[in-house]
Scaffold this active site. Structure first.
Site, mmCIF file in Angstrom:
data_model
loop_
_atom_site.group_PDB
_atom_site.id
_atom_site.type_symbol
_atom_site.label_atom_id
_atom_site.label_comp_id
_atom_site.label_asym_id
_atom_site.label_seq_id
_atom_site.Cartn_x
_atom_site.Cartn_y
_atom_site.Cartn_z
ATOM 1 N N THR A 151 -99.965 -24.179 -6.040
ATOM 2 C CA THR A 151 -101.221 -23.558 -5.625
ATOM 3 C C THR A 151 -102.250 -24.567 -5.105
ATOM 4 O O THR A 151 -103.255 -24.164 -4.516
ATOM 5 C CB THR A 151 -101.846 -22.773 -6.795
ATOM 6 N N CYS A 179 -101.985 -42.140 0.054
ATOM 7 C CA CYS A 179 -102.094 -41.641 1.430
ATOM 8 C C CYS A 179 -102.827 -42.616 2.350
ATOM 9 O O CYS A 179 -102.478 -42.752 3.515
ATOM 10 C CB CYS A 179 -102.784 -40.278 1.450
ATOM 11 N N HIS A 191 -106.957 -40.297 7.863
ATOM 12 C CA HIS A 191 -107.549 -41.512 7.298
ATOM 13 C C HIS A 191 -107.498 -42.621 8.349
ATOM 14 O O HIS A 191 -106.433 -42.914 8.908
ATOM 15 C CB HIS A 191 -106.790 -41.969 6.053
#
Length: 361
Positions: free
Chosen positions: A13, A158, A251
Site C-alpha cells: 500500500t 536511491c 534526484h
C-alpha cells in the site's frame, strides 16, 4: 520464460509498493500473486485498503484492485505458493531485518527496497550494471540462514544512483576524492505535494540519515567479495550534502571529483557512453539500452525533461568540465522511484532469475 514466477509484494500500500504493482503488472518474468501490508489493511481488497492514497500518475491496474490484502506478519501463510517477494515496508530496522530473514527461511527469495540489510556482510547490495559479482555471497548467506533457495538481496539508497554510475565507469582512473550534493525529490520521502504542502516553494537542507548512506554505500558497491562477505572499498573519500527540493520525482547530484590518474574529457565521455553491464548483455526486460546518457546542452539534465529516459531506468549527466579545485565536475540525474527504488529492485530480480538464483518452488 515459459511460465511466470509468482511474486508477492510486502508493503503493497506504500508508494514503493504501488510502484512495484505497476512494474510487475504484465511483466514477462513475474506475475503478482499476493499483496501484503499491515494488519489494519489485511482482509480488505486492495482498492479498499488503498482508498484515496494511490500516489502515482499511472492508474492502479484493474486486476489488482480486487485482490485481498494479507497480513505481512503472517509469514508462512503469505509466502506459501510464492516464488519470490519484493519488500518495501515502513518499520524499525531491527523489525525489517527479522521480517525479511523470516521470509527467506521459508525458502522465498526476498528482493528488498529497505535499508535494514544493506550492511549485513553476506547480503548483496546491488546495482546490476555495476556489481553483479556480489551475488556470489548468496551462497554464504544461505549457509548462515540454513536455506536451500531462500535469501535476501537489497538495492542501495536511491540518491546515489544519480552519481555512482558515472563514477563507476571511471574507476580505472582511480577517483581519490568526491564531493557530491544531492537535490532530492519529495517522492523520496514517500510523499506528494498534496500531503506535504510545506515543500511548495521551499528547500530543506537536511534529510535524516542520507549523508551517511551517500558517503558509505558507494564504497560497499565498489567493494569485493572475500570469504563469503562483502568488504567495502577504501577509496575514494566521499563527502556529501543531501537537500530536499520541491520536485516530484528525480534526484539530481552536483559532483566534484579528483583522480589519481586524471583522464581527458574525451576519455570520460567515452567511458560513460560505452559503460554497460549484465542487464544490457543479457537483454533484461527492465534494462535501459543505454545505461548512462550524456547531454551536451548546458541546461541538461533536468528532472522534468530527463528523469523518464528509458522508462526511468537510465541515468543522465551533463555539464562535465574541469574545475579550479578538483579535476572535474559534472551534474547527474536519476529517477528515484524507478531506477532508485522499485525499478532497481525489479531489475535485480530479473538478473537473479536470469542467472538461476530464483526459480519456481
Amino acid at each position: 520464460m515459459t511460465k511466470k514466477l509468482k511474486a508477492g509484494i510486502i508493503g503493497a500500500t506504500g508508494m514503493v509498493g504501488q510502484r512495484f504493482i505497476t512494474l510487475l503488472n504484465n511483466h514477462p518474468y513475474f506475475e503478482i500473486a499476493g499483496l501484503a501490508a499491515s494488519a489494519r489493511s489485511a482482509g480488505k481488497t486492495y482498492e479498499e485498503a488503498i482508498g484515496e492514497r494511490w500516489k502515482l500518475d499511472i492508474a492502479c491496474p484493474e486486476a489488482v484492485k480486487t485482490m485481498t490484502v494479507q497480513n505481512a506478519a503472517e509469514v508462512e501463510r503469505f509466502a506459501e505458493g510464492l516464488d519470490l517477494v519484493f519488500c518495501a515496508v515502513d518499520m524499525k530496522k531491527e523489525e525489517i531485518r527479522a521480517l525479511e530473514e523470516a521470509y527467506a527461511k521459508t525458502e522465498t527469495p526476498v528482493i528488498s527496497n529497505n535499508s535494514a540489510h544493506r550492511w549485513t556482510p553476506d547480503v548483496p547490495m546491488v546495482v546490476p550494471e555495476i556489481n553483479d559479482s556480489h551475488l556470489a555471497v548468496i551462497e554464504a548467506q544461505r549457509k548462515r540462514l540454513g536455506t536451500k533457495s531462500g535469501f535476501i538481496a537489497v538495492k542501495p539508497n536511491c540518491s546515489i544512483q544519480s552519481y555512482v554510475p558515472m563514477l563507476s565507469a571511471l574507476l580505472d582512473y582511480k577517483p581519490t576524492r568526491v564531493v557530491a550534493t544531492t537535490y532530492q525529490a519529495i517522492s523520496g520521502a514517500g510523499k506528494t505535494f498534496k500531503e506535504w504542502p510545506e515543500m511548495i516553494d521551499n528547500v530543506i537542507p537536511y534529510i535524516g540519515g542520507e549523508e551517511e548512506k551517500s558517503e558509505q554505500e558507494p564504497l560497499r558497491i565498489w567493494g569485493r567479495v572475500e570469504n563469503g562477505v562483502i568488504v567495502k572499498a577504501e577509496a575514494p573519500l566521499i563527502t556529501t550534502q543531501c537537500i530536499r527540493v520541491p520536485v516530484t520525482n528525480g534526484h539530481t547530484a552536483a559532483v566534484f571529483v579528483d583522480f589519481e590518474k586524471k583522464p581527458s574529457k574525451d576519455e570520460i565521455l567515452a567511458c560513460w557512453k560505452e559503460f554497460k553491464g549484465k542487464p544490457q548483455l543479457l537483454g533484461l526486460p527492465s534494462a535501459p539500452a543505454q545505461f548512462i546518457t550524456y547531454f551536451e546542452e548546458d541546461n541538461r539534465p533536468q528532472a522534468k525533461l530527463d528523469r523518464d529516459i528509458y522508462g526511468g531506468m537510465g541515468v543522465t549527466c551533463g555539464r562535465l568540465r574541469e574545475d579550479s579545485l578538483f579535476d572535474y565536475k559534472f551534474v547527474g540525474l536519476s529517477h528515484n522511484t524507478l531506477r532508485g527504488a522499485g525499478g532497481g529492485a525489479v531489475l535485480i530480480a530479473e538478473l537473479l532469475t536470469a542467472e538461476g538464483w530464483i526459480t519456481a518452488k
